[in-house]
Motif scaffolding. Structure first.
Motif, short mmCIF file in Angstrom:
data_model
loop_
_atom_site.label_atom_id
_atom_site.label_comp_id
_atom_site.label_asym_id
_atom_site.label_seq_id
_atom_site.Cartn_x
_atom_site.Cartn_y
_atom_site.Cartn_z
N VAL A 1 0.95 -1.25 -0.19
CA VAL A 1 -0.03 -0.02 0.04
C VAL A 1 0.81 1.28 -0.04
O VAL A 1 1.64 1.35 0.83
CB VAL A 1 -1.14 0.00 1.42
CG1 VAL A 1 -1.73 1.21 1.16
CG2 VAL A 1 -1.62 -1.24 1.26
N THR A 2 0.88 2.06 -0.94
CA THR A 2 1.66 3.11 -0.88
C THR A 2 0.60 4.48 -0.92
O THR A 2 -0.59 4.63 -1.44
CB THR A 2 2.34 3.71 -2.21
OG1 THR A 2 1.54 3.38 -3.43
CG2 THR A 2 3.37 2.51 -2.39
N PHE A 3 1.03 5.43 -0.42
CA PHE A 3 0.16 6.90 0.01
C PHE A 3 1.20 7.90 -0.45
O PHE A 3 2.32 8.08 0.17
CB PHE A 3 -0.34 6.98 1.45
CG PHE A 3 -1.05 8.07 1.67
CD1 PHE A 3 -2.48 8.21 1.18
CD2 PHE A 3 -0.56 9.14 2.29
CE1 PHE A 3 -3.05 9.11 1.42
CE2 PHE A 3 -1.38 10.38 2.65
CZ PHE A 3 -2.88 10.52 2.06
N GLU A 4 0.69 8.67 -1.39
CA GLU A 4 1.44 9.67 -2.02
C GLU A 4 3.15 9.09 -2.39
O GLU A 4 4.16 9.62 -2.10
CB GLU A 4 1.88 10.65 -1.20
CG GLU A 4 0.54 11.45 -0.84
CD GLU A 4 0.66 12.58 -0.17
OE1 GLU A 4 1.12 12.82 1.08
OE2 GLU A 4 0.50 13.94 -0.79
N GLY A 5 2.99 7.73 -2.90
CA GLY A 5 4.21 7.32 -3.14
C GLY A 5 5.03 6.52 -2.01
O GLY A 5 6.20 6.15 -2.01
N ARG A 6 4.58 6.86 -0.77
CA ARG A 6 5.49 6.29 0.34
C ARG A 6 4.84 4.79 1.05
O ARG A 6 3.54 4.82 0.45
CB ARG A 6 5.31 7.24 1.56
CG ARG A 6 6.34 8.51 1.44
CD ARG A 6 6.04 9.47 2.58
NE ARG A 6 6.90 8.82 3.80
CZ ARG A 6 6.24 9.23 4.86
NH1 ARG A 6 5.53 10.13 4.87
NH2 ARG A 6 6.82 8.62 5.93
N ASN A 7 5.42 3.95 1.29
CA ASN A 7 5.03 2.74 2.08
C ASN A 7 4.18 3.01 3.26
O ASN A 7 4.71 3.41 4.23
CB ASN A 7 5.97 1.89 2.34
CG ASN A 7 5.48 0.45 2.92
OD1 ASN A 7 4.38 0.23 3.14
ND2 ASN A 7 6.71 -0.42 3.02
N LEU A 8 2.87 3.02 3.10
CA LEU A 8 1.93 3.20 4.03
C LEU A 8 1.94 2.17 5.30
O LEU A 8 1.84 2.72 6.35
CB LEU A 8 0.50 3.51 3.68
CG LEU A 8 -0.43 4.05 4.57
CD1 LEU A 8 -0.54 5.31 4.78
CD2 LEU A 8 -1.93 3.69 3.93
#
Ligand SMILES: Nc1ncnc2c1ncn2[C@@H]1O[C@H](COP(=O)(O)OP(=O)(O)OP(=O)(O)O)[C@@H](O)[C@H]1O
Ligand SMILES: [Mg+2]
Lengths: 265, 482
Positions: free
Chosen positions: A65-72
């Motif tokens: 899961v990424t949020f704005e490209g970061r690993n959430l």
């Protein structure tokens, strides 16, 4: 390479007490999009919300899961919140003894600290409270009480959206925010959500009924069935579900699951 | 999930005790052990009059016939009284007349504790009596108070300078036979504070005593006597800390309050004795007898306590409501974390007509802490129209701690109205998660919830100390829920 998804879920599997609930779920949400997730009871909708917000009851066993490209999935629940993920709980929690004012002030200032901003002054904070209260037409008598303590079902849901208005999230997850609301409250809350939204705010609306989607019009509707998204389409899908129920989806899903297993052989 | 909870519970230890340092100072100590010669020695070191020595000896002889009480819900290892040092005093003049006579090391110690003894540096509106081990180091603002006829000094000085007042009131509320620890205190008490507010005077500042145990193997046995004459008012605060040591240290104090007609006394305690380490090693055994008498009509005594320290706390600040229309109050927050144990509560004895009492007790247990409320409401036959309201709440963090309530109610007058309410709640993981989801860390969430829970009591403290108490609550529970 620039990633134009706000949220990207790939092949997500998650279990509760060693029982697999999410069985390979993928979903992509762009900034400003509204996604509705529908599906029968127990299909895993709230579990998805738990995974996205970092609640420990669900364990992720597979997928990203990424949020704005970061690993959430690497982020703590509070960090996710401060980054702009907001969950309107299906069952909001009561916290006796903690005043709404104190709670909201702490939450807002934590978020501001995270973003390198000074804490709000008392008067600025109270001004925002007043303004946002009007937006969702919530009674001052409620915000003067302890968090959700003794609130009616509908009042709790209103209070969730009031908090959303205060925190102005990037991604809002609304888990059955419509349940428990009377007809007027439904309209007020749904219009409230529309007013809170900025052009790049994304919303995932979890609901069983079309009525909420009359106000918050989705770009995409997904059907979650047995831990997977089995069908995605435009807003017309919600209407079809309202009319026909889930039986036909169930049949289709079973058929496709079968063909998948036979394909494996 | 359980693992995470364990992990977080382990982080409890990160809530470091900030006051655990030792002051290196030359100390006058007498040999360990207790007998009549030791008592004579203490009395002569303090240059006491004959009547006080007689009082001590009488108490000691009585104490020898007594046994340590067993009724409290506490597990206490045997206390070996012959191994305890009963008198230790930093070597300096007793009652130094000016600050320049006070050993600079002592001043530094109290500075470090946040209790500056230079008056100009001090919080305005608070006068302090600083007690280290067996003696009073310094009392501030004495002269200012004296102008209004208020006496605020160490107990030893009061014996010398106001013997008739001391003789009249000493042991008038807590007799030398009262209980095991009160008898022990009466025999060996070292120093403490003395306070007298004359008729009709409203004490213009908070009076406060700060107790510090420093020497090792030493017991601290202070004695405080507070007299509010007719129509007077005083607010009094007591604070305490001790170094971190592996052995347990005994603290057995007696506090007596007398409120004459129309007088009002507010007595607040922020108790922060060293609680022992996370395995339960070391810490102070705190056995305290605190009692006030509303002697005259329309008088009022109010106890507020925030108890976060000590390995063991045994303490029941009480009110004897003798005057008609007199009022007694008890507001308490008691925290037990790690292996701390507390058995605390109050006694409200209604004797006069229309007497009122209120009890609000908030217990907070975390780790392996055990927290008991024990309270007695007694309405005597002549106490027409007496009223009591008691509220006893327990808050649990985690599932290895315990909360217990032991209310005793004895009513001999049918017109009395006695109400008791009790609740037990737990800080749930779902509450913590709800806060997390709004961007609030787990530590801050616990702080919010605990301070919300204790607010009713904290609000009773004088302003400056309420803020301190809030921080203290949060620190003493740091990281205790997952
Ligand atoms: N804490 C839990 N312990 C055990 N099982 C759980 C827990 N939470 C959820 N489940 C199970 O996981 C499955 C999915 O639950 P979830 O709450 O995600 O469903 P949902 O789609 O939100 O349903 P509804 O429409 O009724 O809200 C259900 O079978 C449920 O019983
Ligand atoms: Mg659900």
């Amino acid at each position: 390479m620039k990633n134009d998804f706000l949220l990207q879920i790939k092949e997500l599997k998650a279990s509760i007490d060693n029982k697999e609930i999410l069985k390979g779920l993928s979903l992509e949400v762009k900034p400003g999009e509204i996604h509705a997730i529908m599906g029968p009871n127990g299909s895993g909708k709230s579990t998805l919300a738990s995974v996205l917000t970092g609640r420990e009851i669900a364990t992720v066993t597979h997928g990203t899961v990424t949020f704005e490209g970061r690993n959430l999935l690497e982020m703590s629940p509070e960090e996710r919140a401060r980054e702009g993920i907001f969950l309107s709980f299906q069952y909001p929690i009561e916290i006796p003894g903690v005043s709404m004012v104190n709670f909201m002030k702490t939450a807002i200032n934590e978020q501001r600290k995270h973003r390198g901003l000074e804490p709000l002054t008392a008067s600025e904070f109270l001004r925002q409270m007043r303004e946002k209260k009007e937006l969702v037409e919530i009674d001052s008598a409620l915000t003067n009480r302890s968090v959700n303590e003794g609130f009616s079902g509908g009042e709790k849901k209103k209070n969730e959206i009031f908090q959303m208005a205060m925190l102005e999230p990037r991604l809002a997850l609304l888990d059955e925010t419509d349940s428990g609301l009377d007809i007027d409250a439904l309209r007020i809350v749904a219009n409230g959500v529309n007013k809170i939204r900025r052009p790049d705010t994304s919303v995932i609306v979890i609901t069983h009924y079309q009525r909420l989607l009359d106000y918050i019009v989705p770009d995409h509707v997904h059907v979650l069935y047995d831990g997977r998204i089995v069908r995605s389409a435009g807003p017309e899908l919600a209407l079809e579900l309202e009319e026909r129920g889930y039986d036909w989806i169930r049949k289709e899903a079973e058929v496709s699951a079968e063909s998948w297993t036979t394909g494996q052989k | 999930m359980e693992k995470d909870q364990d992990k977080v519970l382990d982080e409890v230890t990160s809530g470091e005790y900030k006051y655990g340092f030792v002051t290196e100072i030359e100390t006058d100590v007498i040999p360990a052990g207790l007998n009549e010669d030791v008592i004579r020695l203490i009395s002569s070191k303090k240059e006491e009059p004959e009547w006080l020595l007689e009082f001590r000896l009488k108490a000691f002889r009585h104490w020898q016939t007594m046994k340590m009480p067993q009724w409290a819900n506490l597990k206490i290892p045997e206390i070996r009284y012959q191994d305890i040092i009963f008198y230790a005093a930093p070597k300096q003049k007793i009652a130094p007349s000016s600050l320049s006579d006070v050993d600079p090391e002592l001043l530094r110690t109290f500075d470090k504790l946040g209790i500056p003894l230079e008056e100009q540096k001090h919080l305005t509106g608070v006068a302090v009596d600083a007690v280290m081990d067996s003696i009073s180091v310094k009392t501030t603002f004495r002269e200012t108070l004296a102008e209004m006829g208020i006496i605020f000094c160490s107990f030893s000085e009061a014996v010398k300078e106001h013997p008739t007042l001391v003789q009249k009131y000493l042991a008038s509320v807590v007799p030398h036979t009262d209980n095991f620890f009160a008898s022990l205190n009466s025999a060996v008490f070292s120093d403490g504070s003395f306070c007298y507010i004359p008729k009709g005077v409203r004490c213009p500042m908070e009076l406060s005593t700060y107790f510090r145990i420093n020497a090792s193997n030493t017991g601290q046995f202070e004695r405080t006597l507070l007299i509010a004459d007719e129509g007077s008012y005083v607010s009094y605060l007591e604070g305490c800390t001790a170094p971190m040591r592996d052995e347990n240290q005994l603290h057995a104090a007696v506090v007596e309050i007398i409120a004459e007609r129309g007088a009002e006394v507010k007595y607040s305690t922020v108790q922060n004795w060293y609680p022992g380490d996370k395995e339960g090693k070391g810490g102070i055994f705190n056995f305290v007898t605190k009692r006030g008498i509303c002697k005259g009509d329309d008088s009022k005594i109010s106890w507020t306590q925030v108890e976060t320290g000590s390995a063991v706390t045994w303490k029941y600040p009480s009110c004897i409501l003798r005057g008609d229309n007199s009022t007694g109050e008890f507001y308490s927050v008691a925290v037990t974390n790690n292996y701390q144990q507390a058995d605390t509560g109050t006694k409200m004895i209604h004797i006069g007509k229309n007497t009122r009492s209120t009890i609000v007790s908030k217990g907070i247990s975390a780790g392996h802490g055990q927290n008991s409320y024990r309270g007695l409401v007694k309405v005597l036959r002549k106490a027409e129209s007496a009223r009591n309201f008691s509220q006893c709440d327990s808050l649990l963090l985690g599932d290895r701690c315990g909360a217990h309530t032991f209310p005793y109610i004895e009513v001999d007058n049918p017109s009395a109205i006695v109400e008791h309410e009790a609740t037990t709640s737990r800080i749930g993981e779902d509450q913590i998660f709800y806060c997390n989801q709004r961007g609030i860390s787990t530590e801050d969430a616990i702080g919010l919830i605990v301070n919300g829970y204790a607010r009713e009591v904290i609000n009773k403290l004088p302003m400056e100390f309420a803020v301190e108490a809030q921080k203290l609550l949060q620190i003493s529970l740091e990281g205790s829920v997952g």
